[in-house]
Design an enzyme around this catalytic site. Structure first.
Site, short mmCIF file in Angstrom:
data_model
loop_
_atom_site.label_atom_id
_atom_site.label_comp_id
_atom_site.label_asym_id
_atom_site.label_seq_id
_atom_site.Cartn_x
_atom_site.Cartn_y
_atom_site.Cartn_z
CB THR A 1 -0.94 0.01 1.23
OG1 THR A 1 -1.68 -1.22 1.23
CG2 THR A 1 -1.91 1.17 1.19
CE1 TYR B 1 1.31 -10.68 0.42
CE2 TYR B 1 2.38 -8.55 0.26
CZ TYR B 1 1.25 -9.32 0.17
OH TYR B 1 0.05 -8.74 -0.14
CE LYS C 1 0.14 -8.74 3.70
NZ LYS C 1 0.54 -7.33 3.51
#
Length: 302
Positions: A46, A133, A158
């Site tokens: 983000t 991730y 994640k």
């Protein structure tokens, strides 16, 4: 390093000349921590990690560390080609981060052993705890996930793939690794609230909330309702806010970031636009976002 509550992924504000706006980044992070964030993940997806220089990532991490002042953990991203990822790891460690979110190398399809090697090489350069991730072409088998989970300094995974069956197998395999009792799993899908109930069903309670960046009231109300089993509120927000937000997000590639920045600006902090190759939302989409935010706020304040 244990997380609880809503995880905050701040945007990266840019000034009018396109440079990193450190003052507004500090304001953005401070307001999120004050609202009740359980952790700050700065300069990540983000936060436009893909568009930041190594110097900007390091400085953004320093701002986050100084602003949070130990109130919650601060993690920052590392990723890309192995030499660059190692440099990121060193930089965010120097900046005082509490941990690293390790993004995979992009546009590279690697064998499973190659993914393990990538994590091994990056984690060897840091003493910080690392969350890997899984996303893009970096899709782990349960055997590979268990091998990565057993590496020194790897403390979490994640998931940005969204294959629930695969993730269920991964969770069960990692839980069987000796010493992995405290290993943490995160739902990292865009607008993760839409899939949070499903992930809870396989034992993954933590998730990243992009909505928290611009509407913490909505994100916290949803998180609380989910934890307390308030199915009525969960359904109200999924149907009346998150579902329509996903539809708007899917209108244009990159809106998972661009809409969040627009939302932060709508709520009173001008964080500038996005960097290429992303595009800022069209005016009509910003207007729809504003209506959605108002609707969501009305729902949680009722």
């Amino acid at each position: 390093m244990k997380f609880q509550g809503v995880l905050f992924f701040p945007v990266t504000p840019f000034a009018a000349d396109g440079s990193l706006d450190e003052e507004r980044l500090a304001q953005h992070i401070d307001s999120g921590v004050a609202a009740g964030a359980g952790g700050v993940f700065v300069a990540c997806g983000t936060g436009e990690f893909h568009a930041l220089t190594p110097d900007e990532i390091e400085r953004a991490t320093q701002v986050a560390v100084e602003t949070t002042a130990g109130r919650v953990p601060v993690l920052a991203a590392a990723g890309g080609p192995p030499p660059i990822a190692r440099d990121h790891a060193v930089r965010v460690g120097r900046a005082g981060a509490d941990g690293i979110l390790l993004l995979p190398p992009y546009l590279v399809t690697a064998p499973q052993r190659g993914l393990v090697r990538y994590v091994e090489e990056v984690t060897a350069t840091t003493d910080l705890p690392v969350i890997f991730y899984q996303r893009g072409a970096a899709r782990l088998t349960e055997t590979t996930a268990a091998e990565i989970a057993a590496l020194p300094r790897v403390v979490g995974l994640k998931d940005g793939v969204g294959d629930i069956e695969r993730m269920h197998r991964i969770v069960r395999a990692v839980r069987a690794v000796p010493g992995a009792e405290d290993f943490q799993f995160f739902n990292g899908l865009p607008t993760a609230e839409m899939t949070a109930p499903a992930y809870r069903g396989i034992g993954v309670d933590l998730y990243s909330s992009a909505v928290f960046a611009f509407a913490p009231e909505i994100a916290l109300a949803f998180h609380r309702a989910l934890a307390e089993g308030d199915e009525a509120m969960v359904g109200t927000l999924l149907d009346g806010f998150y579902g329509p937000l996903v539809e708007l997000r899917d209108e244009v590639p990159g809106y998972a970031v661009a809409l969040v920045k627009a939302g932060v600006t709508l709520r009173g902090l001008d964080v500038g636009g996005v960097r290429a190759p992303l595009l800022d939302p069209a005016p009509e989409h910003v207007a729809l976002l504003a209506k959605l935010i108002d609707h969501g706020l009305e729902a949680v304040r009722a």
